[in-house]
Structure formats: C-alpha cells, structure tokens
Scaffold this motif. Structure first.
Motif, PDB file in Angstrom:
ATOM      1  N   ARG A   1      31.167 -57.964  48.000  1.00 47.50           N
ATOM      2  CA  ARG A   1      30.576 -59.067  48.595  1.00 47.50           C
ATOM      3  C   ARG A   1      29.883 -58.959  49.784  1.00 47.50           C
ATOM      4  O   ARG A   1      30.573 -58.326  50.877  1.00 47.50           O
ATOM      5  N   ILE A   2      28.520 -59.107  49.904  1.00 48.56           N
ATOM      6  CA  ILE A   2      27.796 -59.082  51.381  1.00 48.56           C
ATOM      7  C   ILE A   2      27.212 -60.558  51.508  1.00 48.56           C
ATOM      8  O   ILE A   2      26.371 -60.937  50.700  1.00 48.56           O
ATOM      9  N   ASP A   3      27.212 -61.235  52.737  1.00 47.32           N
ATOM     10  CA  ASP A   3      26.667 -62.276  53.082  1.00 47.32           C
ATOM     11  C   ASP A   3      26.793 -62.516  54.432  1.00 47.32           C
ATOM     12  O   ASP A   3      27.847 -62.127  55.177  1.00 47.32           O
TER      13      ASP A   3
ATOM     14  N   THR B   1      22.636 -53.966  44.241  1.00 44.01           N
ATOM     15  CA  THR B   1      22.873 -52.901  45.488  1.00 44.01           C
ATOM     16  C   THR B   1      22.600 -53.435  46.662  1.00 44.01           C
ATOM     17  O   THR B   1      21.634 -54.188  46.895  1.00 44.01           O
ATOM     18  N   CYS B   2      23.351 -53.065  47.688  1.00 44.17           N
ATOM     19  CA  CYS B   2      23.121 -53.604  49.075  1.00 44.17           C
ATOM     20  C   CYS B   2      22.201 -52.570  49.795  1.00 44.17           C
ATOM     21  O   CYS B   2      22.529 -51.291  49.916  1.00 44.17           O
ATOM     22  N   VAL B   3      21.269 -52.782  50.579  1.00 45.94           N
ATOM     23  CA  VAL B   3      20.538 -52.013  51.580  1.00 45.94           C
ATOM     24  C   VAL B   3      21.355 -51.305  52.437  1.00 45.94           C
ATOM     25  O   VAL B   3      21.162 -50.281  53.072  1.00 45.94           O
ATOM     26  N   SER B   4      22.603 -51.993  52.878  1.00 44.79           N
ATOM     27  CA  SER B   4      23.466 -51.321  53.909  1.00 44.79           C
ATOM     28  C   SER B   4      24.330 -50.248  53.272  1.00 44.79           C
ATOM     29  O   SER B   4      24.985 -49.899  54.112  1.00 44.79           O
TER      30      SER B   4
ATOM     31  N   GLY C   1      19.676 -56.708  47.467  1.00 44.66           N
ATOM     32  CA  GLY C   1      20.063 -57.765  47.355  1.00 44.66           C
ATOM     33  C   GLY C   1      19.358 -58.563  48.666  1.00 44.66           C
ATOM     34  O   GLY C   1      18.967 -59.904  48.433  1.00 44.66           O
ATOM     35  N   TYR C   2      19.240 -58.071  49.665  1.00 51.68           N
ATOM     36  CA  TYR C   2      18.779 -58.698  50.934  1.00 51.68           C
ATOM     37  C   TYR C   2      17.462 -59.433  50.884  1.00 51.68           C
ATOM     38  O   TYR C   2      16.799 -60.354  51.474  1.00 51.68           O
ATOM     39  N   VAL C   3      16.489 -58.813  49.724  1.00 47.95           N
ATOM     40  CA  VAL C   3      15.381 -59.247  49.771  1.00 47.95           C
ATOM     41  C   VAL C   3      15.241 -60.187  48.125  1.00 47.95           C
ATOM     42  O   VAL C   3      14.008 -60.357  47.690  1.00 47.95           O
TER      43      VAL C   3
HETATM   44 MO   LIG Z   1      22.756 -56.240  51.189  1.00 47.90          MO
END
Ligand SMILES: [Mo]
Ligand SMILES: Nc1nc2c(c(=O)[nH]1)N[C@H]1C(S)=C(S)[C@@H](COP(=O)(O)O)O[C@H]1N2
Length: 512
Positions: free
Chosen positions: A234-236, A281-284, A369-371
């Motif tokens: 989970r990322i937000d 997938t998360c960019v981080s 996910g961030y975009v």
């Molecule tokens: Mo992300």
C-alpha cells in the motif's frame, strides 16, 4: 519561593497540549459524525496530511526506504513525539514568562487551524474544534502555572500548590489522551464505509480470469503469482484511508471534451465489466524491492467512459483526482489504446479494500502507480501535459512514468545456504510488454537461461527459476530480464527518483 520545578512545568505544558487535542478531537469526531464533512476537522490528521503534502521528495523517499509501508505509523509516532517536546518546551518557558508561553501555544494553535482550513474540501466550521481546543489548552496552562510562576510576596504553602500541579497536570494529560482516542472512535471513521463495502456486490463478468497453475512455480520463498489483498503493498499520501460512500459517489469527466459526462455508482455497475490481471508497481521501488503486487481487477474500461465524453484532438493527458485531492496525470493514448485500463471496483473478487481505493480506482497496465492508479477516484479532467501536472510532478518526479523492466531474486536470500543442488527463483516484470527471457549469472560466469512460468498476460509479472549446483564458498548471483520487445534490462544503476530505479538485482550467498 514556589516556582514550579522543571518537571512540573513540562508536565503542565503536556497537560495543556493533551487537553487541547483531546477537546479538539472529541469535537471533530462529533462534527464528522453529525454531518457529511468533506474536509478534515481533526487537527492531528490535518497536520499529518499537510506534512505529507509538504514533504520534500528526498525525505519521502527516505521515509519509504526506512519504514517501507509503515511510513504512516512512523509519521504519526514522530508527530506525537515532536508535539510532546513542543508542549513540554512551552511549559518550561511558562516558568519564567507565562505570557510568552501562552503566545507560543496560541501560535501552534494557529498552525493547526491553518492545516485544517487548507485541506481539500475544508469549510470554516471545520476549524471550530481546533479553536475551542486551543482555548481550553490556554486556560489549562494558565491555571496550572499561574500560582507557581508568580513569586509570592508572602510564604505560600508551596507543597500544596505543587502537588496540585502534579496531580492536576497528570490527570488532565490523561483525560486529554483519552479524549484523542474517544474523538477517533466518535468520528465513526470507517463505520459507514465498512457497512457499504459489506453490501457492495462486485459484478460478474462474461469472461472471468482463470489463472493457469503453470503461472506459479511453487518454489518455497518465491513470490506467488497472485497477491492476496491483505498482503498487497500500500502506498499513498493519506494518513487514514478516505471514506467514500458508494451511494453518493460520482465520477465527472470534463475539460477538453465535447460533452461533459457524470456517472453514479448504479450507472457504473450497469456497464459491461471485464476482469483483468494487472501487476501494479510503485516508482519508489528499489532494485530488488517488494513494492509490487498482482491482482485480478474487475472494472469498466476507462476508454468507454472517455468515448462518451469525446476528447478534443488537442488533448494528450487525463488528470485523475481522488476524493482527498491527490492527482495523477496519465497519457490519453494509454487510456484509449485498447489495453485493460480500468475503472476498477473489484480486487481479487472482492470490493476494493478501503486502503486500496474503495469504491473505485484506476488501474493501468504498464505505468507506475503514481501516474495512473488513482484510488478513491472522483474526477477525470481531459487536458494536456503542457497545462496540467499530477501530484508528484512538481515534487521532483517525471511527468511520465512507464514501468521499467525489472527482475528480482526471491530465493536464496542474502546469507548462508547449504552447498549442493539449489533452486534460484524469483519474479520479473515489464507490464504490457511481457517478459521473454530471464538470465542468471553466478559471479562473473556465463549467463544461464532460467525456466519461465506460464505468462497468462503481458500485463502481469512472470515467475522464473533455475537449478544451480552450488559450490562451497561465497558467490554473487545476478539476474536480468528481457522484455517482450527483445530489450534487456539495463545494468545502469538508477535510484527511484525521478522515473524509477534500474539496474540488476544481486544477492550474496555463502555456501557451506
Ligand atoms: Mo507509487
Ligand atoms: N488517491 C491516491 N491514489 C494513489 C496514490 C495516492 O497517494 N493517493 N498513490 C499512488 C501510488 S504512488 C501507487 S504506487 C499506487 C499504489 O496502489 P496500492 O496502494 O493499492 O498498492 O496507488 C496510487 N494511487
């Protein structure tokens, strides 16, 4: 002479702070419960959310790297410690200069009030709990320290006053802390949505996804092909998951379109839905990291909704917004080129979990996910990259975020392993391009081709394994993947910012 001791003064400061927050959180809880509040009346949450929005990219990156997905817990604990230190400091200042201490206390209150008033959806009444809380805190601080900060002309029964600071301050601090807890419970955060989610039925689709057994290789310790909801990363930026009631949910499409369109939940659920396997997938994610998960998503293709609105020819981006004001900028062509870019309502056959975007989120194969993967989605603005930007772009991340090809060794991990026949296994991903080859190298030896699991879709990750007759000693294992277009992962190491990490994952094993 009966000046308060340092301990008493600090305790008085803490009691004032706790009473402020206790009163404010109880009132904020009651306020949230009594009406549909769109803002964030809780000063604690408002400050935490604002802090996240103001966090510079390097600090956010450090927080995720250090605490992973527990970064929110770390933030709340850290905030508590800082607040406690500030309150104790104000108490100490009050020993000598009560007026100045009261002024600093009020100033901290102004910061909290400002945070509440600047959250998305905030209305003026949202600030009342904080203002009342600050007034309560000021009265407590003054009452506790007035008698012991003024030097008396005559001898005072100082023991008595002191005891009253300790007992009174301790009791008030405890009451304040209980108030904070009570406020969170009173707010009923999650109650309504839990009930709505329990009643939410994920639509059936004509062609459900079936995952072939051959998509998994079943090596102990290897990633499983499908990620269960409760172990999905989970990322937000939300400290508590926003609560969105499906009954009042609406999605608006506007901007560079021929027709503005708005749909509600009943209409969305009436559309022909599809199921799709997509790996997020998360960019981080660092090389070898685990900010990736694969689920079966149920949803309506975004392109169908956009087709109703008819984007104008000059448009090249869709800015999606969540109920808490977070935004992502997604290339229009990726949403309309026929891939499974979804307005998702189901995750592995269940309604979206609250922390994964209930009731509706976007899922786009091939982009970080961030975009693209906006949770708690409420608004789509058709626009241009030249005119608008998503949340992370002004914070130092690239406006466009195609997923870079990545591969990870799950087993063996770093450390000691028994020599002899060993299985090296892991996962590789290049969403929407697919994985055509994975190779493993022992030390500086030849690249050996790993056995690939079945690939039900190019939009999800692919498992791989290799048998290795491990010789005693220290060895370094390296993996690299080649995507469906024939391009091999670059060896060039890059950190997550600004557009995703790159480089080959390695593990160091010691065989005995
Ligand atoms: Mo992300
Ligand atoms: N509303 C909202 N949606 C969001 C985010 C966010 O901060 N707020 N973060 C994005 C990021 S950076 C990622 S990687 C994915 C993660 O989705 P997950 O938490 O369901 O794994 O959600 C995206 N959607």
């Amino acid at each position: 002479m009966s000046r308060a001791s340092r301990g008493e003064a600090a305790l008085a400061g803490l009691a004032a702070g706790a009473m402020t927050l206790g009163a404010a959180e109880v009132l904020a809880g009651l306020w949230s419960r009594a009406s549909t509040v769109e803002g964030t009346p809780s000063p604690l949450l408002a400050v935490a959310d604002s802090f996240i929005d103001l966090t510079p990219p390097w600090l956010k990156d450090l927080a995720v790297a250090t605490f992973g997905t527990a970064d929110k817990v770390a933030l709340v604990v850290g905030m508590g410690l800082v607040l406690a230190a500030v309150c104790a400091g104000i108490g100490l200042l009050a020993r000598r200069r009560l007026g100045a201490a009261l002024a600093v206390f009020a100033l901290v209150g102004v910061v909290g009030t400002t945070a509440v008033l600047t959250r998305p959806g905030a209305a003026v009444p949202d600030a009342l709990p904080t203002v009342v809380g600050v007034v309560v805190g000021l009265l407590v601080l003054r009452r506790l320290l007035r008698d012991v900060t003024t030097t008396p002309e005559v001898e005072m029964p100082s023991d008595l006053t002191r005891r009253s600071v300790l007992v009174g301050g301790g009791a008030l601090a405890a009451v304040g802390l209980l108030g904070i807890l009570a406020g969170r419970v009173l707010s009923g955060a999650g109650d309504a949505v839990r009930a709505a989610r329990a009643a939410f039925v994920v639509p059936r689709v004509p062609a459900p996804v079936t995952i072939p057994a051959a998509a998994d290789q079943g090596v102990p310790g290897q990633t499983s092909y499908r990620t269960p909801n409760d172990s999905f990363y989970r990322i937000d930026t939300a400290v508590v998951a926003p609560q969105v009631d499906p009954a009042t949910w609406r999605l608006r499409v506007h901007g560079l379109v021929e027709h503005e369109v708005e749909i509600d939940m009943a209409e969305l659920l009436d559309q022909p839905m599809v199921e799709a396997l997509v790996t997020l997938t998360c960019v981080s994610n660092y090389v070898g990291g685990n900010l990736a998960g694969n689920a079966v998503w149920t949803g309506w293709p975004v392109r169908e909704l956009l087709a109703r609105a008819r984007p104008l020819p000059e448009a090249d981006m869709v800015l999606s917004t969540s109920v808490d004001g977070w935004t992502a900028g997604t290339p229009l062509d990726v949403l309309t080129d026929g891939r499974n870019s979804l307005l998702a309502v189901g995750m592995n056959g269940e309604p979206l979990p609250p922390q994964h975007g209930f009731p509706v989120r976007m899922v786009v194969p091939g982009l970080y996910g961030y975009v693209s993967a906006t949770k708690w989605l409420v608004d789509l603005k058709v626009t241009r990259f030249a005119d608008d930007e998503g949340y992370w772009t002004p914070r130092g991340w690239s406006a466009r975020g195609p997923v870079k090809t990545a591969s990870r060794i799950d087993v063996p991990g770093n450390g000691r392993v028994d020599a002899g026949p060993t299985v090296v296994a892991g996962v590789a991903w290049a969403q929407h391009r697919g994985i055509s080859r994975v190779e493993v190298r022992v030390d500086d030896g030849e690249w050996q081709e790993a056995t690939l699991a079945a690939e039900p879709t190019v939009d999800a990750w692919r498992m791989w394994m290799l048998e290795w007759d491990a010789q005693p000693g220290e060895h370094r294992l390296t993996v690299r993947a080649t995507d469906g277009t024939g391009e091999t992962q670059t060896e060039q190491l890059a950190p997550p910012a600004p557009d995703g990490s790159s480089g080959w994952h390695t593990v160091e094993v010691e065989l005995a």
